[in-house]
Structure formats: structure tokens, C-alpha cells
Write an enzyme that holds these catalytic residues in place. Structure first.
Site, PDB file in Angstrom:
ATOM      1  N   ASN A   1     -18.573  -1.934  21.546  1.00  0.00           N
ATOM      2  CA  ASN A   1     -18.225  -3.336  21.283  1.00  0.00           C
ATOM      3  C   ASN A   1     -16.721  -3.593  21.319  1.00  0.00           C
ATOM      4  OD1 ASN A   1     -20.969  -3.635  20.726  1.00  0.00           O
ATOM      5  ND2 ASN A   1     -20.653  -3.073  18.582  1.00  0.00           N
TER       6      ASN A   1
ATOM      7  N   TYR B   1      -8.369   3.891  16.365  1.00  0.00           N
ATOM      8  CA  TYR B   1      -7.533   4.434  15.288  1.00  0.00           C
ATOM      9  C   TYR B   1      -7.416   5.957  15.443  1.00  0.00           C
ATOM     10  CZ  TYR B   1      -5.794   4.876  10.477  1.00  0.00           C
ATOM     11  OH  TYR B   1      -5.040   5.121   9.370  1.00  0.00           O
TER      12      TYR B   1
ATOM     13  N   LYS C   1      -4.045   8.096  15.831  1.00  0.00           N
ATOM     14  CA  LYS C   1      -3.596   9.050  14.825  1.00  0.00           C
ATOM     15  C   LYS C   1      -3.564  10.483  15.364  1.00  0.00           C
ATOM     16  CE  LYS C   1      -2.570   6.178  11.584  1.00  0.00           C
ATOM     17  NZ  LYS C   1      -1.157   6.034  11.177  1.00  0.00           N
TER      18      LYS C   1
ATOM     19  N   LEU D   1     -17.218  -0.234  16.979  1.00  0.00           N
ATOM     20  CA  LEU D   1     -17.837   0.799  17.808  1.00  0.00           C
ATOM     21  C   LEU D   1     -17.307   0.619  19.229  1.00  0.00           C
ATOM     22  CD1 LEU D   1     -21.499   0.701  16.493  1.00  0.00           C
ATOM     23  CD2 LEU D   1     -19.705   2.359  15.955  1.00  0.00           C
ATOM     24  N   LEU D   2     -17.122   1.735  19.924  1.00  0.00           N
ATOM     25  CA  LEU D   2     -16.487   1.649  21.238  1.00  0.00           C
ATOM     26  C   LEU D   2     -17.278   0.733  22.171  1.00  0.00           C
ATOM     27  CD1 LEU D   2     -14.200   2.471  23.062  1.00  0.00           C
ATOM     28  CD2 LEU D   2     -15.485   4.510  23.701  1.00  0.00           C
TER      29      LEU D   2
ATOM     30  N   GLY E   1       0.887   0.910  10.207  1.00  0.00           N
ATOM     31  CA  GLY E   1      -0.348   1.185  10.918  1.00  0.00           C
ATOM     32  C   GLY E   1      -1.348   0.073  10.671  1.00  0.00           C
TER      33      GLY E   1
ATOM     34  N   GLY F   1       0.800  -1.226   0.000  1.00  0.00           N
ATOM     35  CA  GLY F   1       0.000   0.000   0.000  1.00  0.00           C
ATOM     36  C   GLY F   1       0.830   1.271   0.000  1.00  0.00           C
TER      37      GLY F   1
END
Lengths: 453, 455, 335
Positions: free
Chosen positions: A308, A359, A363, A305-306, A299, A225
């Protein structure tokens, strides 16, 4: 048919979206952006003649420099016959009060219908400084609003960006001119609506088209990538590259590194001795102890979702994307105090993104670390900057559901996703000596994505 | 420059271009694929694919793209006739300079250690300054041949002129003649498989099931630990999605091994050989770079270990005088005798685990005074401290693609020796203290190659 | 809020320096209508369907339509490991985790056939001659990657063939991973005896006298190899595997698959191919089987005239060494 499920900021694009989705999800790109031809780097630098708007020493100096770079530079606002403007540079360094900009800005406006495909508009102005008079600060700050708005008006792959010079930095300093060249060139294809702060003089490379000749660059996450593309662009610009990736990615890594004549190092950057092992490898041939640039690209994504989120989704993301970077730089900077660091942040770290609390944390953390490293590395002659990609077409983004992916593409001013090479170009620029005057900055490569600040 | 006087650099000899006998060859680095099970991950890969890939991985690790190497010396045991020039074909498929010469060699399971030995000698003589030894084997892509009757008939058919002649020839064929013949790794002279041979040796040396299973267990646990420690980060490049040796069972236990049914020597009263203490058929490739110390220094690459000496042995297994895979019991004592060294002088020992029984029988023979004096005319070597043995696992756990094993062991041992030496110096030891490693690789045909490395 | 209201206008659509470029880009665009198939069709099945279709002569006479179907066919695919191994070993490539460009071609070939086999396709599928092929590879496609291939037709033109007129068409195939364009192929096919009126007429291509380069290699063509290639590529056009069928189309014997010949020439280049390139192939004359061909690999600084002659790369030529007759002229231009 405005979809009620679309968030408010996206409704403006539903028409476009619907059209494209009925057209088989519109996977064709809006405009094919002008990108660097590896067989003819920076030649020509722009897509057509360059108009320099502004009077006075600074505008003259800029025009002279571009002329010396073999560009067709004009000062006359009349459109060139049979040609369109490849770029318009507006020199605004002398603004002292609102209103002084009007004539030049309106002159710029008059040229916009004569822009070539993928043309460039670049402003050069002074950054707001401490102790600026309110009127001066107002005029200087105004430029950023102009650039960001103009970016949203331009079509056909044209971009608007600005350079903000700090006090004491001359327009003729290599960093100012180097940034200008980057923004004019095909290298900045997906950079739009950005203002780059230049706070130091920088250094001119011996060869502007291969600014990294002789330097040693380490790239993490180099097997695939954006990382693999970064390796290729750095090598194109003359660097010796040490590509790092996890042992499991070794086969792809070997392939990429052999392609550019570099070296592959299979290393998990989260291992405690990662910095040490990296230094060990750099100490050997063909690098023989030299290390100029460290690109933190490695990375991972573990979207959830938080509500989960489990430790196995949170912890590795923070470890790989953030903690390992800090640890590795800490080890490397001791041995190489003049280190130039370029880290991959993300627009998710700036604006946030649903399902990406982990993430986003990592970041945003990268941006914080970059700002903290900046003065530390500057003390040794180095610097730290970050590149924040927006929506980039990679294997990683290929897994995003079609609809969401399509929206992500369309919500940028350029109406499309970027390519890994666009990010790679920005990394290579920040790694280059002429970017020496940029420190602690975050360069967005997002096609002026609507999200974020 | 207008002066016609030649510059000094133009008149003085270019010493860098003249290769002088350095007297020394060092191991610089290695690479291998993870070893796959036969018919597993690499089922579609040819020897050429694997050898090329493994060379490319080595090139990437050491930064040698475009480099002309003095010689690539490699081979395969199960080789297609179309791969007659395997090593050179592989070179042409890599990013090495196409001007790199290559030789295809074969010495059964000792193929790539033989190649390393040959290169070390050429480097020592100053004939070349760098060389890559390697091997690849795929039991999945082994050449399938037609039966002898079919081959003869086909040849005659080619010569037959009339249709009746041809029909007559075809009519002579039986259905069985048409079945392809799978490759056979039995000993051509005896018709026995290697396992059957080893079963005989085990009987002769009274090698117990427990002793064999202990070797197997150690191999798995030690290989697993080496993987965990990251030893192979610099020695292995993944291939086709396989990132670790497929045969490795990190969680195996003595109990699990003890439960396996026996597969060889089952017509003996107490068979002991199981799939657990015999190497699995494997696919894979390995390569190791050797060079003169000057070449290594010039390229900024490490001299992991020096190749001190090597010795080959062959035993008379055909007439029942010795076990097929007992060559190491001869080669190693002779090598150590020539070097004036004993087992105590050796820090690490690598014995290729063709079967666990090979390791047990070989080390038992080293310690056997009668054997050593009668067969070798030498004093016994004594008992090997098993803490020195195959410390990062060996073929039982890793697998054994025949021609790749030698290069795997040379590269692994050199790395282990270099680390041990670095640790020694870090602990205040003298850089002059040698750290020595010994290799024994048995091979088909009653052969073996032993090699001594020193860091 | 409609963004359209803020648009400055269509000022960039005025004729300008890039008109030609934009015009060609426009015709490259994917048709609006896209039919998504469950998978890339099996070429064999498409052939059979074509052969079995009653009431429509598909071999020599033209169909009822005279324009290209304004539709693109799309299907997801993953490159098959076993098939890739077989392909690589057959044409002389290394069987890696990534595919040579010709393998991507055979993997999406069924889409091309399906498009040509449609009732509204104006040219007869069987008997069309593959005259040129151009592949742009942006990066190698990997085994196991989820790819999406989209095929459409463009540029239906008339072109002189012998004493008469034939009709030529480009089949464009895009292969993407997610949104990322990975591979793009343009295959040009010629229906020798179909003439459609009102099309743009191409000039008769100039054929400079062929001067054979220095041979760097060669190979024997055999029916066995053709059958192996037919099996691995799925291109079981009987012209390649049956002498009878080949004679039916006017050839003395079976002819080798063009893309097989081209792929072998490319394999002769080895790893110097690199990862990103444009591979252009022109099929000058069919390779008769059995026989022997010579291949020449030459390094060139200005390999691809289509790109203004600025790109470095290789010329890969395949010819009949006995008759001095050109079979394939191809180039590999590094990106």
C-alpha cells in the site's frame, strides 16, 4: 490461553501478557530501572559494592581504577554482609582457549543470587582478531554468547553487557575504562545483552561526571521526545547545544533550548542548504565556530505495508531519516574534519518490522552510513557511531495499538519499554571523549529486545 | 599568591564594563509569532502570553537564556489596565535574567518601531548596549469595558450607605447600560473609523480600486514567496499550532480581489475599499533585538543593519487639513532630506499597509511636486520603483497586530538588507557600499514614524 | 516454551537493603481491577450524585465499608485549550501550549471525585479536607495530547485530629501519554470525624512554630476568585462558594480552594519552575475568604526532605500576614 495470532517467538511471553492484560494492560513497569539522578550524576556510580572477578594485571588494573573512582571494590567472592552486589566485573582478557573461562564464569554464577536491584554484570574480554589461533578465537567469541544468554537470565532490572577490546587497547585506556563506567552506571539502564567493541584508546575527560564540558553539540529533531531528552542530557554533561528542528516545531524547540540555555535553529534538514545554514549558525555566538559533535536524531515514521506504500510515505522517510543525514554530514565534515557523529538507528533497521519497509530501509541505511563514515571521520580525529533504540515510550510510540505496544514492551529482557532518557544517555556517552575508542559501532538501547540478531 | 602587589589586571580599568557612546546601534535579530486572525488561533492568549512567548523565542534563537539585556521596551495598543506594566511582566515570565529592566510604551500602530528607535538612541548614547523592542496586540483579548452609566452607578453604589439608596441607584440602570462595551479603534476626535478616514484620503488622492488591489496582490504573493524561501525560519516562531500568517492567501488573484464587495467609504460615489485591500484585525506579537556593534561582536551575533536615523510626523487630520494616515508623506521626505538622500539611494522600502490606499497615497504624495513644496518646503522625492517596495509582503497579507507591526518590519527589513549586502559582496561588490532600507509606519492620531536602516 | 521455567527463582525477594523502597513501590501499584470510564467525570455531576444519593449520609457518618475499593478508575482525556487559558490567567501563569501541574490536577480531579463518591469508598466525600498534595511532573503535558489518567486510593490510615481521630487517604493519579508517564499526583485527604478501627495510626504530626519568611508577594482572596476557580477547576464543593455551606462545615466564611492557593504560590515562581520537578504541598490551615495572604519564595539547596534533602529548588510559603498563621507550606524540587 496462548493466542494463536501471536508469532511463535512471542508465545513464551503469553502467560506474562495475559496476566498483565487482565491486570488492566499492565501499564505499570516490571521494575523501576535505576536512572541517573540529575542532581547527583554518577554518585554513586553503582547500586552497591563492585566485585572484580579475575586474576592478573588486567583485573588488578580494573580494580584499582574503580577503587580510585571511589567505588567499594571487592576481590573476595564472599558476599558482602548486609549488602548486595551493585556490579560484578569479569575480566577475561587473557582467555586463550575454551575452558579457561570456566572458573571465573562459575564464580560469577555464584554471585547472581546476591545481586542488587538493577545490578550490572560486565565482562571485559578481547575481540576476535585477525590471525587469532582457532582456540583463542573460540574462547573470545564464546564470551558474547555468555553475555547475551546471561542477559536473558537476570531479573530485577539487572543487565549483562560486555566490552570487547581490540588488540593494542589496554584495559587501562580511557576508552576501556570509560565504557566500563558507562555500563556500570545508571546511564546504561536500558542497555542489556550488548557487546561494545573498543578499538582505540580514547581520551579521559577532565571531569567524568561532566565529560562534555566546553564542547559544542548539534542535535537534530531536538524539539520533542528522544531529541529533547538528548539535549537535556548533553547539557547536563556540560555541552553547549544547538538544537535543530523544522520551523513548524519552533515553539517546542525554543522551550527546550531555553531550558538548557542552548540555541534554537529552525531548519528543515532536507533543504539543500541545510548543512551550510547549520555551519552559519555554529559560526556565530555562543559557539563561535566550534563544533564537536553532530547528533542525527531527526526522524519520521510513515508506516504502511509495502503493498500500500505510496511515494508520499516512502520518499520523505528516506529523505529525512537518511539522505539528509548524509548530506548534512558531508557539508559539516568538510569544515570540521574531527567531527564526532552519533546517529539514531533503530532495531527496526536491524531486525525489520512489519509495515516499516521505508523506516527499516532508512535505519539500516543509517547503520551503513555510520560504518562508512567511521574511517573517513577517524582520519580527521573524529568518529561515527549509531544508537539503535528498541521500544521506547514516546509520543510517537503512543500511537501504536495497545496490544502491539504491550507486546513490544514485554519482549525485552528487562520486561518493559525504555525511556527517551535511556537513548539520550547512550548518545551522550558516544559523544564523550572517553568513547573515543569506539568507532563504527551500533549501540543497542533496547533492554535486550528479543528481535534482531 | 603571596605577593601583595596587585596584578595588572586588577589595577587597570576594566574597559569592558565601561559603556562608551558607540555612536551606532545595530539590529541583531528578531522574532515574531505568525499573525493570527482576530478570534482565531490565539483567541485565548493575552498580550502578556504573546509578548512573553515571542521574547522567549528570540532568546532561544540567539542563545540569550539568563542574559541581562539593557532594556526591554514594548507595549500593546489595546491594553488591559492590569497589564499596566506589560513589558516588565513579560520579562519576568521569560528566561531572560530577571534583572532586565523594561518599559511599557505605546504609540498606536507605531509602538514597537518607536520602541526600537528609543533603544537605538540609548545604545547610540552608550547608556545601554543591548535592548529588545517589541509589541503585542490581541483584538481577541481586548479589554471589554462597562458602559459609562454603569461605571458611575457602581461607584455611587460603593458610597451608598442604605439599602433604599442602593436600590434607587440600581433602579436607574437600563438594560443597555449593562451590555459590555467592546474596544473601539475609531479615532476619538472624529468618531470615524480608520477605514472611513482612509476612504476620504483615497478620494482626495484619487486612489483607484485597481491600484489598491495591485498593492494587496503584491503583498500576498511576495509574503508567500518569502515564506517559501525560508526567510521567516529565522524570524518567526510558531505559536499555538499556527505556523504561518493566517491572513496570507498565497493563491489569491487580481480577479478574486476585484470581486470583493466594498466595506469602507460606501457612502461615497465610487467606493474602493474592500476586505482584500484593508488589513484584517489580527492577533500576534513581535520583537527585535538591537545592540551596540561591540555587544553584538562579543556575543558572536551578527550586525544585520545599522539604525541610521528616524523621524516622526503628525498631521492635522482633525480639521481636515490632511488624511489621517498620511504621516509617512511627511516623515519620510524630512528624514531623507536630513540625511541628504533621495529615493534612488534607497534599496528597499517598507510601507506599513494599514490599507493599500495608504501605500498608494503616500507614494503618490512623495512624487507630487506641489504637495512636497507646499506642505514640506522640499523638492519631490520622485517616483518609487515598486520593485523596492515591501518585497517580502506586508501587513495586508501578514496581518497587523497593532503594536507588533513595527518590530516585524524592522527585523524583516534588517534581515533582507543583510542578505542583500552579503550577496553584493559575494558578487565582488565593495563592503563599503551601503545597502539602505527605509520604513514608514503610519499610526492612529495622524502620526507616523519613518526609520532608515543601513547594512 | 514457558519463560517461567527458566526463572532463577525469587532470590531477589529476600529481605534486603531495598525492602522499604520496594514495599512502598508495591502499595503504589495500580489495583488489578480497573474500570475504564468514557471520560473524566464532570466533578459537578459527581457532587450532585453524591448529594442526591438517598439512604446514605455522605457528610458526616462513615459508609459501610472500612477498606479501600480495590479498583482504579481510568479515562482518556485531552487538556482543553480554553479551560487551560482561563486557568492560567486566573492563577497567574502564562497560557502556553503546555499545562502547569495544577491544571493537570484539575483536569483529572473528576476521577478522584468519582472514586470517592463510590458506594464502597469508606470515607464521606463531602467534608473531606485536602491536607497535602504531591505532584511529580516528568515533563509538561501538552494541549491536544491524548492522555490516559488512572486514579486509585491507597494508604488508609488513622490520624489524630484535635482531640479525636480522623481517617486519611491518598488518592494517586497517574497521567500517561501512551506508555510514557508524564505526571503523577498524590492527593491526601482527611475525613476529620470518621474513625475506622484497626488502621495503622499515624503519629500526631509535629508542627514547629511557624516563622514567616520574607514575603515576596501576596494577593487578596475574594469570593469572586473562588467562584472563578470553581468554574475553571470544576471543583464546585460548596464549602468554597457558599457561606452557608462553609458554616455548615464549621468555618466562619468560605475557604479558598487549596490547590488554587498552591497554584498561585507556584505561579509566583515563574519560569524558574522548569519542566521536570516534584511539587509538594501541605495545607496547614484554610484560607478564609475574603482576606489577604502573603507569599514567600525562597531558593533552597535542600528543598525536599522526602528525597533525602539532596534536591535544589524553592520553598513557597503562603501565610496570613496579620495573624502570622501558616496556610500552605510547599516546595518545588527540580528533578
Amino acid at each position: 490461553m496462548p493466542s494463536p495470532t501471536l508469532p511463535a517467538p512471542l508465545r513464551g511471553v503469553t502467560k506474562q501478557l495475559n496476566r498483565s492484560i487482565t491486570q488492566a494492560l499492565g501499564l505499570t513497569e516490571a521494575v523501576t530501572l535505576r536512572r541517573t539522578d540529575p542532581t547527583s550524576v554518577d554518585a554513586p556510580l553503582t547500586a552497591g559494592p563492585v566485585l572484580v572477578i579475575g586474576q592478573g594485571e588486567d583485573a588488578d588494573a580494573v580494580a584499582h581504577h574503580l577503587h580510585d573512582a571511589h567505588l567499594d571494590v571487592r576481590r573476595n567472592l564472599a558476599a558482602p554482609t548486609q549488602q548486595r552486589w551493585g556490579a560484578v566485573v569479569v575480566v577475561l582478557t587473557d582467555l586463550d582457549a575454551p575452558g579457561e573461562e570456566a572458573e571465573r564464569v562459575l564464580a560469577l554464577g555464584a554471585t547472581l543470587r546476591e545481586l542488587a536491584r538493577c545490578a550490572r554484570v560486565v565482562t571485559i574480554s578481547r575481540a576476535v582478531g585477525e590471525g587469532d589461533a582457532p582456540a583463542t578465537a573460540a574462547a573470545r567469541a564464546g564470551v558474547s554468547g555468555l553475555v547475551r544468554s546471561l542477559g536473558k537470565e537476570l531479573r530485577q532490572g539487572a543487565t549483562a553487557n560486555g566490552i570487547e577490546l581490540a588488540a593494542g587497547v589496554a584495559v587501562t585506556d580511557p576508552a576501556a575504562l570509560g565504557t566500563l563506567r558507562f555500563l556500570l552506571s545508571a546511564r546504561s539502564a536500558f542497555v542489556d545483552g550488548q557487546l561494545l567493541p573498543v578499538t582505540g584508546p580514547g581520551r579521559a575527560p577532565a571531569d567524568w561526571t561532566r565529560p562534555l564540558v566546553g564542547s559544542v553539540v548539534v542535535v537534530t529533531g531536538a524539539a520533542r521526545g528522544i531529541g529533547a531528552e538528548t539535549v537535556r542530557v548533553l547539557a547536563r554533561d556540560g555541552a553547549h547545544v544547538l538544537g535543530v528542528d523544522v520551523p513548524a516545531a519552533g515553539e517546542a524547540l525554543a522551550h527546550v533550548m531555553n531550558e538548557v540555555g542552548g540555541v534554537a535553529l529552525q531548519l528543515d534538514i532536507t533543504s539543500p542548504d541545510a548543512g551550510e545554514r547549520l555551519l552559519e549558525r555554529v559560526a556565530r555566538g555562543p559557539f563561535n565556530g566550534r563544533l564537536d559533535v553532530l547528533v542525527h536524531n531527526a526522524g519520521i515514521l510513515r508506516d504502511k505495508l509495502l503493498a500500500n506504500m505510496r511515494p508520499e510515505q516512502w520518499e520523505p522517510v528516506i529523505a529525512v531519516n537518511l539522505a539528509a543525514q548524509v548530506a548534512v554530514t558531508t557539508a559539516v565534515a568538510q569544515a570540521h574534519p574531527g567531527l564526532v557523529q552519533v546517529s539514531l538507528a533503530s532495531t527496526s533497521g536491524i531486525a525489520g518490522n512489519r509495515g516499516q519497509t521505508n523506516y527499516g530501509f532508512s535505519k539500516a541505511g543509517v547503520i551503513g552510513a555510520t560504518q562508512a563514515w567511521a574511517p573517513v571521520l577517524a582520519a580527521g580525529g573524529g568518529r561515527a557511531n549509531a544508537v539503535a533504540p528498541g521500544f521506547i515510550e514516546t509520543e510517537m510510540t503512543a500511537s501504536i495499538p495497545t496490544m502491539q505496544r504491550e507486546i513490544s514492551r514485554r519482549v525485552s529482557s528487562l520486561g518493559q519499554g525504555g525511556k527517551p532518557v535511556d537513548v539520550a544517555e547512550a548518545v551522550a556517552f558516544l559523544a564523550s571523549p572517553q568513547a573515543g575508542g569506539i568507532n563504527g559501532a551500533v549501540l543497542r538501547v533496547c533492554g535486550q529486545n528479543l528481535v534482531g540478531r | 599568591m603571596t605577593s601583595t602587589t596587585p596584578t595588572p589586571s586588577a589595577t587597570s580599568p576594566d574597559t569592558s564594563a565601561v559603556v562608551r557612546p558607540s555612536g551606532t546601534a545595530v539590529v541583531v535579530g528578531g522574532n515574531r509569532t505568525p499573525f493570527a486572525k482576530a478570534g482565531g488561533h490565539y483567541a485565548g492568549a493575552s498580550n502578556l502570553d504573546m509578548l512573553t512567548t515571542v521574547l522567549d523565542g528570540l532568546v532561544a534563537r540567539l542563545g540569550l537564556a539568563g542574559e541581562r539585556i539593557g532594556e526591554v521596551r514594548a507595549g500593546a495598543v489595546l491594553n488591559h489596565s492590569k497589564d499596566f506594566n506589560l513589558a516588565r511582566e513579560a520579562v519576568l515570565g521569560t528566561t531572560l535574567a530577571p534583572t532586565t529592566p523594561a518599559v511599557t510604551v505605546q504609540r498606536a500602530c507605531a509602538t514597537s518601531i518607536e520602541a526600537a528607535w528609543d533603544l537605538a538612541n540609548k545604545i547610540t548614547l552608550g547608556q545601554i548596549s543591548s535592548g529588545i523592542a517589541g509589541g503585542a496586540d490581541s483584538t481577541s483579548d481586548a479589554p471589554i469595558v462597562v458602559s459609562e452609566r454603569l461605571r458611575h452607578t457602581l461607584l455611587k453604589l460603593n458610597r451608598a450607605r442604605t439599602v433604599p439608596d442602593r436600590l434607587k441607584l440600581v433602579g436607574q440602570l437600563r438594560p443597555a447600560d449593562l451590555a459590555p462595551v467592546a474596544p473601539n479603534v475609531n479615532e476619538p476626535r472624529t468618531g470615524l473609523s480608520m477605514g472611513e478616514h482612509q476612504a476620504l484620503t483615497n478620494l482626495q488622492w484619487q486612489v483607484t480600486r485597481e491600484a489598491q488591489d495591485a498593492v494587496a496582490l503584491a503583498s500576498h504573493t511576495q509574503l508567500a514567496r518569502a515564506w517559501e524561501d525560508g526567510l521567516f525560519d529565522d524570524l518567526v516562531t510558531p505559536f499555538r499550532g499556527l505556523t504561518r500568517d493566517a491572513a496570507l492567501r498565497a493563491d489569491t488573484t487580481a480577479e478574486a480581489l476585484a470581486k470583493l464587495r466594498t466595506v469602507f467609504g460606501n457612502d461615497h460615489p465610487e467606493p474602493t475599499m474592500t476586505a482584500g485591500n484593508s488589513t484584517p484585525l489580527s492577533d500576534g506579537a513581535a520583537a527585535v533585538l538591537l545592540a551596540s556593534p561591540a555587544w553584538a561582536a562579543e556575543h558572536g551575533l551578527p550586525a544585520l543593519a545599522r539604525v541610521v536615523d528616524a523621524e516622526a510626523a503628525a498631521v492635522d487630520f482633525v480639521h481636515g487639513q490632511e488624511g489621517l494616515l498620511m504621516g509617512g508623506a511627511y516623515a519620510v521626505p524630512r528624514l531623507l532630506a536630513r540625511q541628504g538622500l533621495g529615493l534612488d539611494d534607497i534599496d528597499l522600502v517598507e510601507i506599513h499597509e494599514a490599507f493599500a490606499g495608504v501605500v498608494v497615497a503616500t507614494t503618490t504624495a512623495w512624487a507630487d511636486t506641489t504637495f512636497c513644496s507646499e506642505k514640506l518646503g522640499l523638492p519631490a522625492l520622485g517616483t518609487l520603483d515598486t520593485d523596492k517596495l515591501n518585497v517580502a509582503g506586508s501587513s495586508l497579507a501578514a496581518g497587523h497586530p497593532f503594536a507588533a507591526t513595527g518590530a516585524r518590519i524592522v527585523a524583516t527589513l534588517a534581515t533582507l538588507l543583510a542578505r542583500r549586502k552579503a550577496a553584493l559582496i559575494a558578487d565582488g561588490g565593495s563592503p563599503d557600499t551601503p545597502v539602505r532600507g527605509l520604513i514608514s509606519v503610519c499610526a492612529a492620531g495622524g502620526q507616523a514614524v519613518a526609520m532608515l536602516l543601513e547594512a | 516454551m514457558s519463560r517461567d521455567g527458566e526463572w532463577i527463582g525469587d532470590w531477589l525477594d529476600e529481605p534486603g537493603a531495598e525492602t522499604a523502597e520496594r514495599a512502598s513501590a508495591a502499595s503504589d501499584a495500580v489495583p488489578e481491577r480497573i474500570e475504564t470510564l468514557a471520560a473524566v467525570p464532570n466533578p459537578g455531576a459527581v457532587y450532585l450524585g453524591a448529594l442526591g444519593r438517598a439512604g446514605r449520609a455522605i457528610v458526616t457518618t462513615s459508609s459501610l465499608t472500612t477498606s479501600l475499593p480495590d479498583v482504579a478508575l481510568r479515562a482518556d482525556l485531552t487538556l482543553d485549550r480554553e479551560r487551560l487559558d482561563a486557568y492560567a490567567h486566573l492563577v497567574g501563569e502564562r497560557a502556553l501550549d503546555t499545562a502547569p501541574p495544577g491544571f493537570v490536577h484539575v483536569s483529572v480531579f473528576g476521577l478522584q471525585l468519582a472514586l470517592m463518591g463510590r458506594g464502597d469508598f469508606p470515607l464521606p466525600m463531602l467534608g473531606m479536607v485536602h491536607v497535602a498534595n504531591r505532584i511529580e511532573q516528568l515533563r509538561p503535558a501538552g494541549v491536544g495530547e491524548t492522555l490516559t489518567a488512572t486514579t486509585w486510593a491507597r494508604r488508609l490510615v488513622s490520624r489524630p485530629v484535635g482531640d479525636g481521630m480522623g481517617t486519611q487517604v491518598d488518592l494517586v493519579t497517574e497521567v500517561r501519554a501512551g506508555g510514557e508517564l508524564v505526571w503523577q499526583g498524590v492527593s491526601t485527604y482527611l475525613a476529620r470525624s470518621t474513625q475506622i478501627s484497626g488502621l495503622t495510626v499515624l503519629d500526631r504530626p509535629e508542627h514547629p512554630e511557624f516563622v514567616a519568611p520574607t514575603p515576596t508577594g501576596g494577593w487578596d482572596t475574594t469570593l469572586r476568585l473562588s467562584k472563578d476557580y470553581a468554574a475553571v477547576s470544576g471543583d464546585r464543593n460548596p464549602i468554597h462558594t457558599s457561606r452557608l455551606a462553609a458554616r455548615g462545615f464549621g468555618y466562619r466564611s468560605t475557604i479558598a480552594h487549596g490547590m488554587d492557593t498552591a497554584a498561585r504560590a507556584l505561579a509566583a515562581l515563574g519560569p524558574r519552575r522548569g519542566d521536570a520537578f516534584t511539587w509538594s504541598v501541605e495545607f496547614a490551615a484554610p484560607v478564609l475568604v475574603p482576606g489577604r495572604v502573603a507569599v514567600g519564595v525562597e531558593r533552597r539547596d535542600d528543598v525536599d526532605p522526602a528525597d533525602g534533602g539532596t534536591r535544589a529548588g524553592y520553598a513557597l510559603t503562603v501565610w496570613d500576614p496579620r495573624r502570622g498563621r501558616l496556610h500552605v507550606a510547599s516546595t518545588l524540587a527540580h528533578a
